[in-house]
Design an enzyme around this catalytic site. Structure first.
Site, PDB file in Angstrom:
ATOM      1  N   HIS A  42       0.844  -1.200   0.000  1.00  0.00           N
ATOM      2  CA  HIS A  42       0.000   0.000   0.000  1.00  0.00           C
ATOM      3  C   HIS A  42       0.875   1.244   0.000  1.00  0.00           C
ATOM      4  O   HIS A  42       1.932   1.257   0.615  1.00  0.00           O
ATOM      5  CB  HIS A  42      -0.913   0.012   1.232  1.00  0.00           C
ATOM      6  N   ASP A  97      -7.927  -5.469  -0.306  1.00  0.00           N
ATOM      7  CA  ASP A  97      -8.306  -6.404  -1.363  1.00  0.00           C
ATOM      8  C   ASP A  97      -7.877  -7.852  -1.082  1.00  0.00           C
ATOM      9  O   ASP A  97      -8.268  -8.763  -1.806  1.00  0.00           O
ATOM     10  CB  ASP A  97      -7.706  -5.958  -2.710  1.00  0.00           C
TER      11      ASP A  97
HETATM   12  C1  LIG Z   1      -7.939  -0.530  -2.907  1.00  0.00           C
HETATM   13  C2  LIG Z   1      -6.498  -0.427  -3.241  1.00  0.00           C
HETATM   14  O1  LIG Z   1      -6.169   0.257  -4.165  1.00  0.00           O
HETATM   15  S1  LIG Z   1      -5.383  -1.224  -2.282  1.00  0.00           S
HETATM   16  C3  LIG Z   1      -4.109  -1.674  -3.408  1.00  0.00           C
HETATM   17  C4  LIG Z   1      -4.567  -2.777  -4.342  1.00  0.00           C
HETATM   18  N1  LIG Z   1      -3.478  -3.210  -5.241  1.00  0.00           N
HETATM   19  C5  LIG Z   1      -2.784  -4.338  -5.049  1.00  0.00           C
HETATM   20  O2  LIG Z   1      -3.005  -5.083  -4.106  1.00  0.00           O
HETATM   21  C6  LIG Z   1      -1.735  -4.645  -6.083  1.00  0.00           C
HETATM   22  C7  LIG Z   1      -0.417  -5.127  -5.439  1.00  0.00           C
HETATM   23  N2  LIG Z   1       0.252  -4.050  -4.751  1.00  0.00           N
HETATM   24  C8  LIG Z   1       0.992  -3.107  -5.428  1.00  0.00           C
HETATM   25  O3  LIG Z   1       1.172  -3.177  -6.646  1.00  0.00           O
HETATM   26  C9  LIG Z   1       1.601  -1.957  -4.647  1.00  0.00           C
HETATM   27  O4  LIG Z   1       1.833  -2.325  -3.307  1.00  0.00           O
HETATM   28  C10 LIG Z   1       0.700  -0.690  -4.690  1.00  0.00           C
HETATM   29  C11 LIG Z   1       0.390  -0.320  -6.146  1.00  0.00           C
HETATM   30  C12 LIG Z   1      -0.606  -0.938  -3.976  1.00  0.00           C
HETATM   31  C13 LIG Z   1       1.435   0.470  -4.005  1.00  0.00           C
HETATM   32  O5  LIG Z   1       2.390   0.922  -4.882  1.00  0.00           O
HETATM   33  P1  LIG Z   1       3.556   1.939  -4.530  1.00  0.00           P
HETATM   34  O6  LIG Z   1       3.262   2.739  -3.333  1.00  0.00           O
HETATM   35  O7  LIG Z   1       3.850   2.656  -5.795  1.00  0.00           O
HETATM   36  O8  LIG Z   1       4.752   0.993  -4.141  1.00  0.00           O
HETATM   37  P2  LIG Z   1       5.624   0.079  -5.116  1.00  0.00           P
HETATM   38  O9  LIG Z   1       4.785  -0.715  -6.028  1.00  0.00           O
HETATM   39  O10 LIG Z   1       6.710   0.925  -5.718  1.00  0.00           O
HETATM   40  O11 LIG Z   1       6.251  -0.874  -4.009  1.00  0.00           O
HETATM   41  C14 LIG Z   1       7.408  -0.577  -3.218  1.00  0.00           C
HETATM   42  C15 LIG Z   1       8.263  -1.834  -3.184  1.00  0.00           C
HETATM   43  O12 LIG Z   1       7.525  -2.890  -2.585  1.00  0.00           O
HETATM   44  C16 LIG Z   1       7.320  -3.955  -3.515  1.00  0.00           C
HETATM   45  N3  LIG Z   1       5.938  -4.400  -3.426  1.00  0.00           N
HETATM   46  C17 LIG Z   1       4.871  -3.616  -3.143  1.00  0.00           C
HETATM   47  N4  LIG Z   1       3.755  -4.355  -3.155  1.00  0.00           N
HETATM   48  C18 LIG Z   1       4.127  -5.609  -3.460  1.00  0.00           C
HETATM   49  C19 LIG Z   1       3.419  -6.811  -3.639  1.00  0.00           C
HETATM   50  N5  LIG Z   1       2.104  -6.853  -3.509  1.00  0.00           N
HETATM   51  N6  LIG Z   1       4.119  -7.929  -3.977  1.00  0.00           N
HETATM   52  C20 LIG Z   1       5.439  -7.882  -4.114  1.00  0.00           C
HETATM   53  N7  LIG Z   1       6.175  -6.760  -3.954  1.00  0.00           N
HETATM   54  C21 LIG Z   1       5.514  -5.640  -3.637  1.00  0.00           C
HETATM   55  C22 LIG Z   1       7.587  -3.353  -4.889  1.00  0.00           C
HETATM   56  O13 LIG Z   1       8.013  -4.305  -5.824  1.00  0.00           O
HETATM   57  C23 LIG Z   1       8.639  -2.319  -4.574  1.00  0.00           C
HETATM   58  O14 LIG Z   1       9.879  -2.971  -4.471  1.00  0.00           O
HETATM   59  P3  LIG Z   1      11.228  -2.279  -4.996  1.00  0.00           P
HETATM   60  O15 LIG Z   1      11.377  -1.049  -4.148  1.00  0.00           O
HETATM   61  O16 LIG Z   1      12.257  -3.327  -4.761  1.00  0.00           O
HETATM   62  O17 LIG Z   1      10.995  -1.963  -6.428  1.00  0.00           O
HETATM   63  O1  LIG Z   2      -5.561   4.613  -0.679  1.00  0.00           O
HETATM   64  C1  LIG Z   2      -5.143   3.989  -1.671  1.00  0.00           C
HETATM   65  O2  LIG Z   2      -4.116   4.325  -2.326  1.00  0.00           O
HETATM   66  C2  LIG Z   2      -5.822   2.763  -2.137  1.00  0.00           C
HETATM   67  C3  LIG Z   2      -6.848   2.246  -1.210  1.00  0.00           C
HETATM   68  O3  LIG Z   2      -6.580   1.547  -0.270  1.00  0.00           O
HETATM   69  C4  LIG Z   2      -8.244   2.634  -1.435  1.00  0.00           C
HETATM   70  O4  LIG Z   2      -8.530   3.413  -2.348  1.00  0.00           O
HETATM   71  O5  LIG Z   2      -9.130   2.164  -0.702  1.00  0.00           O
END
Ligand SMILES: CC(=O)SCCNC(=O)CCNC(=O)[C@H](O)C(C)(C)COP(=O)(O)OP(=O)(O)OC[C@H]1O[C@@H](n2cnc3c(N)ncnc32)[C@H](O)[C@@H]1OP(=O)(O)O
Ligand SMILES: O=C([O-])CC(=O)C(=O)O
Length: 387
Positions: free
Chosen positions: A268, A324
């Site tokens: 997140h 999620d």
């Molecule tokens: C309702 C919502 O929107 S909640 C989010 C729903 N989305 C997901 O569950 C998809 C999986 N999660 C992700 O892709 C990310 O954690 C996000 C998009 C939610 C957050 O993204 P950001 O804040 O941009 O962080 P980012 O993706 O750069 O992650 C930071 C580091 O953690 C790692 N990381 C973050 N989430 C995950 C994951 N679920 N699995 C594996 N590695 C992860 C990234 O690879 C990154 O590593 P690095 O620094 O070595 O490149």
């Molecule tokens: O806050 C965020 O980036 C994503 C999230 O958890 C939501 O929209 O519920």
């Protein structure tokens, strides 16, 4: 020196707007350090334990919990505004059968913008009416989209049912039990708002041009549909299926992570600890799972979470389960098709988007950030025949 060099030397910027404050809000507060979420100052755990959908929606929209008469007026308004729109239903029926309900919702909202008289949007007094109409119509459109997907007749909402009961009734054609209704109500309450997440930011950015509420919310639905945002819950269930088929959950999880893929439903931008909504969804799943169930989704997801956390701990990465991770398994227990998981999220988040647009309307400022240009300048135009 080109633009890229000058930018490298002098400027700083944050990709993905990470940690950038673009506006103020009093709608909700995401406490990413302590893993807490507040709507207008009230902890969501309290709302999930005691409040109804309508009470929480009114709280977010108006800033305060409703009095009895305000609540009754709001419930009446939502019911009244949920009458099906023949023209919208006809558009839905014309769409390809396998259209995703979220994209149908975008189309439905745009259609409503055309059907409603345009002058009404800009009248100050009509904002709340606009918002109620959007919140009331969203489950109607989503259920019609789902029933169209299944190829079964569309259903009208019933005037004797609550918002949540009606949503379930219109999807499945059956009046839900008290337990099913309360599970869905909690799911909707805890997904209603979440600070400046991508879709809410989208809603606010679009609304800041002073376009109508339908345009801003349909753009927000588009933002929500992506796999990094609201689309993740559908993919968690897919991951769970693959993990089960692999016969070794721990190895499957490790291999996924070592391949560089992401575990859906984890990580997140704001929470550096477990998402409080994930705890509520896990508790719901625990309640819905029988203790005798051998390979329950609860057990399997717990094993994936534990294995993934081992990996993230070793790497000192603050990646935990988000909202999620468990939601899909809860919906699955309620017999809900995966295509509806992000649709349920959208029906809930519609309230938050509207609350944010209303807040912005009080003191509007056009959202127009800037970027660092890294291309070149003064490149001469070469005529087609000389290229
Ligand atoms: C309702 C919502 O929107 S909640 C989010 C729903 N989305 C997901 O569950 C998809 C999986 N999660 C992700 O892709 C990310 O954690 C996000 C998009 C939610 C957050 O993204 P950001 O804040 O941009 O962080 P980012 O993706 O750069 O992650 C930071 C580091 O953690 C790692 N990381 C973050 N989430 C995950 C994951 N679920 N699995 C594996 N590695 C992860 C990234 O690879 C990154 O590593 P690095 O620094 O070595 O490149
Ligand atoms: O806050 C965020 O980036 C994503 C999230 O958890 C939501 O929209 O519920």
């Amino acid at each position: 020196m080109n633009q890229q060099d000058s930018f490298k030397q002098s400027d700083e910027f944050k990709r993905g707007m990470q940690d950038i404050i673009v506006d103020t809000t009093s709608v909700s507060f995401v406490d990413g350090v302590n893993g807490r979420l507040f709507y207008r100052g009230i902890n969501i755990a309290e709302l999930a334990a005691h409040a109804t959908f309508e009470e929480t929606a009114w709280l977010l929209l108006s800033g305060k919990l409703p009095t009895k008469s305000k609540l009754e007026g709001f419930q009446w308004g939502l019911r009244n505004m949920s009458r099906t729109q023949e023209k919208v239903l006809r558009i839905i029926e014309e769409m390809p059968q396998h259209s995703h309900p979220l994209f149908v919702l975008q189309t439905g909202l745009s259609a409503l913008a055309c059907i409603d008289r345009s002058e009404e949007y800009l009248e100050e007094d009509n904002y709340i009416e606009n918002v109620m109409r959007i919140i009331a119509q969203s489950p109607v459109i989503l259920s019609a989209a789902y029933r169209h997907y299944l190829g079964v007749p569309l259903l009208e909402p019933r005037s004797d049912l609550s918002f949540v009961e009606n949503f379930i009734y219109m999807l499945f054609g059956k009046i839900p039990t008290k337990n099913q209704t309360r599970c869905m109500e909690i799911a909707l309450i805890i997904q209603m708002d979440h600070g400046f997440n991508s879709s809410t930011f989208t809603a606010r950015a679009v609304a800041s041009t002073l376009t109508n509420f339908y345009s801003a919310t349909s753009a927000a639905v588009g933002a929500l549909s992506g796999s990094l945002h609201g689309g993740a819950s559908e993919l968690v269930v897919e991951m769970l299926k693959n993990a089960k088929n692999s016969n070794d959950i721990e190895k499957y999880t490790r291999d996924l992570l070592h391949s560089g893929a992401k575990i859906m439903g984890m990580g997140h931008r704001v929470y550096k600890t477990i998402d409080p909504r994930a705890i509520i969804f896990r508790d719901l799943l625990t309640q819905l799972t029988s203790k005798d169930e051998k390979e329950s989704d609860l057990k399997l997801l717990t094993r994936i979470e534990i294995e993934a956390r081992k990996y993230f701990e070793e790497k000192m990465m603050p990646v935990f389960a988000n909202v999620d991770f468990w939601s899909g398994a809860v919906y699955k227990k309620l017999g809900i098709h995966p295509i509806l998981y992000p649709a349920i999220f959208a029906a809930a988040r519609m309230v938050g988007w509207c609350a944010h647009i209303l807040e912005l309307r009080q003191n509007n400022k056009l959202y127009r950030p800037t970027s660092h240009y890294i291309g070149e300048v003064n490149i001469p135009y070469i005529p087609l025949e000389q290229r």
